[in-house]
Scaffold this motif. Structure first.
Motif, PDB file in Angstrom:
ATOM      1  N   LEU A 215      -2.875   6.998  10.046  1.00  0.00           N
ATOM      2  CA  LEU A 215      -3.107   7.407   8.665  1.00  0.00           C
ATOM      3  C   LEU A 215      -2.488   6.418   7.686  1.00  0.00           C
ATOM      4  N   HIS A 216      -3.317   5.934   6.790  1.00  0.00           N
ATOM      5  CA  HIS A 216      -2.867   5.105   5.676  1.00  0.00           C
ATOM      6  C   HIS A 216      -3.879   5.271   4.553  1.00  0.00           C
ATOM      7  N   LEU A 217      -3.625   4.644   3.427  1.00  0.00           N
ATOM      8  CA  LEU A 217      -4.475   4.874   2.256  1.00  0.00           C
ATOM      9  C   LEU A 217      -5.920   4.453   2.486  1.00  0.00           C
ATOM     10  N   GLY A 218      -6.142   3.474   3.359  1.00  0.00           N
ATOM     11  CA  GLY A 218      -7.490   3.036   3.641  1.00  0.00           C
ATOM     12  C   GLY A 218      -8.292   4.017   4.474  1.00  0.00           C
ATOM     13  N   GLN A 219      -7.631   5.042   5.016  1.00  0.00           N
ATOM     14  CA  GLN A 219      -8.303   6.059   5.830  1.00  0.00           C
ATOM     15  C   GLN A 219      -8.610   7.316   5.019  1.00  0.00           C
ATOM     16  N   VAL A 220      -8.538   7.189   3.703  1.00  0.00           N
ATOM     17  CA  VAL A 220      -8.796   8.326   2.823  1.00  0.00           C
ATOM     18  C   VAL A 220      -9.755   7.870   1.722  1.00  0.00           C
TER      19      VAL A 220
ATOM     20  N   ALA B 139       4.756   9.214   7.466  1.00  0.00           N
ATOM     21  CA  ALA B 139       5.365   7.884   7.402  1.00  0.00           C
ATOM     22  C   ALA B 139       4.297   6.810   7.191  1.00  0.00           C
ATOM     23  N   GLY B 140       3.143   6.970   7.828  1.00  0.00           N
ATOM     24  CA  GLY B 140       2.069   6.013   7.639  1.00  0.00           C
ATOM     25  C   GLY B 140       1.618   5.937   6.192  1.00  0.00           C
ATOM     26  N   MET B 141       1.541   7.079   5.532  1.00  0.00           N
ATOM     27  CA  MET B 141       1.136   7.098   4.125  1.00  0.00           C
ATOM     28  C   MET B 141       2.216   6.495   3.229  1.00  0.00           C
ATOM     29  N   LEU B 142       3.468   6.802   3.503  1.00  0.00           N
ATOM     30  CA  LEU B 142       4.550   6.247   2.688  1.00  0.00           C
ATOM     31  C   LEU B 142       4.635   4.734   2.843  1.00  0.00           C
ATOM     32  N   ARG B 143       4.437   4.245   4.067  1.00  0.00           N
ATOM     33  CA  ARG B 143       4.443   2.796   4.282  1.00  0.00           C
ATOM     34  C   ARG B 143       3.249   2.153   3.563  1.00  0.00           C
ATOM     35  N   SER B 144       2.107   2.834   3.545  1.00  0.00           N
ATOM     36  CA  SER B 144       0.940   2.304   2.860  1.00  0.00           C
ATOM     37  C   SER B 144       1.192   2.222   1.354  1.00  0.00           C
ATOM     38  N   LEU B 145       1.903   3.187   0.804  1.00  0.00           N
ATOM     39  CA  LEU B 145       2.264   3.135  -0.617  1.00  0.00           C
ATOM     40  C   LEU B 145       3.175   1.941  -0.889  1.00  0.00           C
ATOM     41  N   HIS B 146       4.074   1.646   0.042  1.00  0.00           N
ATOM     42  CA  HIS B 146       4.957   0.486  -0.107  1.00  0.00           C
ATOM     43  C   HIS B 146       4.134  -0.805  -0.085  1.00  0.00           C
ATOM     44  N   TYR B 147       3.180  -0.891   0.808  1.00  0.00           N
ATOM     45  CA  TYR B 147       2.285  -2.050   0.861  1.00  0.00           C
ATOM     46  C   TYR B 147       1.544  -2.220  -0.465  1.00  0.00           C
ATOM     47  N   SER B 148       1.039  -1.103  -0.989  1.00  0.00           N
ATOM     48  CA  SER B 148       0.242  -1.181  -2.220  1.00  0.00           C
ATOM     49  C   SER B 148       1.052  -1.759  -3.369  1.00  0.00           C
ATOM     50  N   ALA B 149       2.361  -1.536  -3.354  1.00  0.00           N
ATOM     51  CA  ALA B 149       3.213  -2.052  -4.419  1.00  0.00           C
ATOM     52  C   ALA B 149       3.183  -3.579  -4.451  1.00  0.00           C
ATOM     53  N   TYR B 150       3.226  -4.216  -3.283  1.00  0.00           N
ATOM     54  CA  TYR B 150       3.277  -5.673  -3.229  1.00  0.00           C
ATOM     55  C   TYR B 150       1.886  -6.302  -3.329  1.00  0.00           C
ATOM     56  N   VAL B 151       0.879  -5.658  -2.783  1.00  0.00           N
ATOM     57  CA  VAL B 151      -0.488  -6.166  -2.951  1.00  0.00           C
ATOM     58  C   VAL B 151      -0.917  -6.008  -4.407  1.00  0.00           C
ATOM     59  N   GLY B 152      -0.382  -4.992  -5.086  1.00  0.00           N
ATOM     60  CA  GLY B 152      -0.643  -4.824  -6.514  1.00  0.00           C
ATOM     61  C   GLY B 152      -0.107  -5.996  -7.332  1.00  0.00           C
ATOM     62  N   ILE B 153       1.015  -6.574  -6.884  1.00  0.00           N
ATOM     63  CA  ILE B 153       1.545  -7.773  -7.554  1.00  0.00           C
ATOM     64  C   ILE B 153       0.561  -8.925  -7.399  1.00  0.00           C
ATOM     65  N   ASP B 154       0.035  -9.094  -6.188  1.00  0.00           N
ATOM     66  CA  ASP B 154      -0.959 -10.151  -5.955  1.00  0.00           C
ATOM     67  C   ASP B 154      -2.174  -9.965  -6.857  1.00  0.00           C
ATOM     68  N   ASP B 155      -2.599  -8.715  -7.031  1.00  0.00           N
ATOM     69  CA  ASP B 155      -3.748  -8.445  -7.896  1.00  0.00           C
ATOM     70  C   ASP B 155      -3.432  -8.830  -9.338  1.00  0.00           C
ATOM     71  N   LEU B 156      -2.210  -8.554  -9.776  1.00  0.00           N
ATOM     72  CA  LEU B 156      -1.791  -8.924 -11.132  1.00  0.00           C
ATOM     73  C   LEU B 156      -1.865 -10.439 -11.307  1.00  0.00           C
TER      74      LEU B 156
END
Length: 459
Positions: free
Chosen positions: A311-316, A350-367
């Motif tokens: 489970l991660h954000l990409g599975q929803v 835990a999979g979802m919380l880790r995915s939220l952590h990933y999104s924080a840093y990939v969001g920087i790349d998007d910026l």
């Protein structure tokens, strides 16, 4: 002519160029032929089987799916181009067929769980399974080849939605009066912020997403409750946590941690500068990591259930108003038997919380990609306080929704210390697994799980 177009548009589907008496052609993967997809689903709806010298292909349709053979023949077929370990085809906006690429004898959890939840799709927030395809050899368990779901109209997967929200959050933070990236809202482990008041600055730049994160947490708990209702199927009956199960869990976690840290040491020389600096901070934490994992042996509350498994954000999928869970096949690198083992639902959390952590840093790349932040100095370092705040407060909102919906069900430990110990161990296990994956596939992203490991260890 059609073969040339296919080879140009989908080079991965072209196997060979052919020279024949009536002209050149292409030998290609059948999934890129719409007639093949219609024939396959049509066979399920007509209850046709296909027998060869080694085994039998058995398509099967399920009444809950509501598909008809006449309808399927009229729908346009499109092969999805998204990068994934399977191949998916849509039938208009009605059905989606997923063909598995990694096969082994046995029941795929995607089909098993999907069929189990077909009687309660709304309650579990999942798509209905309309059909499946199995290959049966003599004296072997059937092999699941593919599955058809009702199509879920959606605006995006929740990963894309979350990364976009994180990127806007950084953009908004830059517009705050007298606010710099170094003056981010304070952050602590998400579990410690569940009942805390959201800082005004964070609520201003990310408040709308927190509402959605809390709803997603609630929906995840509802999914777990549906999966733990094993009154009609013993394979889904929940099991209590015991001393023996926790010792086995710790041993599995410890072995995985050892593999990840050994791989990190082997990879040091080929890592880029900032990533290697992060690795030099993580490696000395090995004894503390093992001790943190050992804490699961002291947990004697909660249940072990069938769960999503990857489970991660990409599975929803997000519909704009709600969420729908997809892809229950589990981690493709694990055997089918491993994927069907009952575990704490906190593994999914835990999979979802880790995915939220990933999104924080990939969001920087998007910026950065949008030209709103310079590439120098290192943007991940510059925005790290804001990234950790995003991960912590969005994670706290998700946990708040989850724990409220799971309250009184016995799914997770009720003792706060045991809840924290179990969640921390699963978060560390997931981050270490991510580290191994990134070192093998995306070394430039290995920094994200390393930052996560340090954050989990208080660094």
């Amino acid at each position: 002519e059609r073969g040339d177009r296919l080879a140009e548009d989908h080079p991965q589907a072209a196997l060979a160029r052919l020279a024949a008496a009536d002209g050149p052609g292409i030998l290609h993967d059948a999934h890129w032929e719409p007639a093949y997809a219609r024939a396959l689903l049509g066979a399920a709806l007509r209850r046709r089987t296909f027998t060869g010298p080694s085994g039998t292909l058995v398509p099967r349709a399920y009444p809950e799916g509501g598909a008809t053979a006449a309808e399927v023949q009229e729908l346009p077929v499109t092969v999805l181009s998204a990068e994934q370990s399977n191949t998916s085809m849509t039938f208009g906006d009605r059905y989606i067929l997923k063909a598995y690429r990694r096969l082994e004898p046995g029941l795929n959890p995607d089909l098993e769980i999907g069929r189990f939840l077909n009687s309660r799709p709304t309650e579990a927030h999942v798509a209905v399974v309309a059909a499946s395809f199995e290959y049966r050899r003599h004296r072997e368990e059937p092999t699941t080849l593919g599955i058809v779901h009702q199509f879920v109209p959606n605006s995006a997967d929740t990963w894309a939605y979350t990364v976009a929200a994180a990127s806007r959050y950084y953009e908004q933070s830059l517009n705050l009066d007298d606010q710099s990236p170094d003056e981010a809202p304070p952050s602590q482990p998400a579990i410690e912020l569940v009942d805390a008041e959201v800082p005004v600055a964070f609520d201003y730049v990310a408040g709308e997403y927190l509402t959605q994160a809390e709803l997603l947490g609630c929906r995840t708990a509802q999914l777990h409750l549906a999966l733990s209702d094993g009154s009609s199927n013993r394979n889904f009956q929940p099991e209590p946590v015991t001393v023996l199960t926790q010792r086995a869990l710790y041993q599995t976690m410890r072995n995985g941690a050892g593999r990840s840290l050994r791989e990190l040491r082997r990879s040091l020389k080929r890592l880029p500068g900032t990533t290697r600096e992060e690795a030099d901070r993580v490696l000395p934490l090995a004894p503390e990591i093992l001790e943190r994992l050992r804490a699961v042996t002291r947990v004697d509350q909660g249940l072990r259930i069938r769960h999503h498994g990857d489970l991660h954000l990409g599975q929803v999928l997000t519909t704009g108003r709600d969420f729908v869970f997809i892809d229950f096949e589990g981690e493709p690198t694990r055997s089918l038997n491993e994927r069907r083992i009952k575990r704490s639902p906190l593994r999914d959390v835990a999979g979802m919380l880790r995915s939220l952590h990933y999104s924080a840093y990939v969001g920087i790349d998007d910026l950065v990609d949008r030209g709103l932040a310079p590439t120098e100095p290192d943007p991940w370092t510059r925005f790290r306080p804001w990234a950790e705040a995003w991960s912590a407060w969005a994670g706290a909102a998700f946990l708040r929704g989850y724990l409220k919906a799971a309250e009184g069900t016995g799914l997770v430990p009720t003792d706060p210390a045991q809840l924290r110990a179990c969640l921390d161990a699963h978060l560390l296990e997931k981050a270490l697994y991510e580290l191994t994956y990134e070192l093998s596939h995306r070394p430039t992203w290995a920094r994200i799980p390393m930052v996560g490991i340090r954050s989990l260890m208080g660094g």
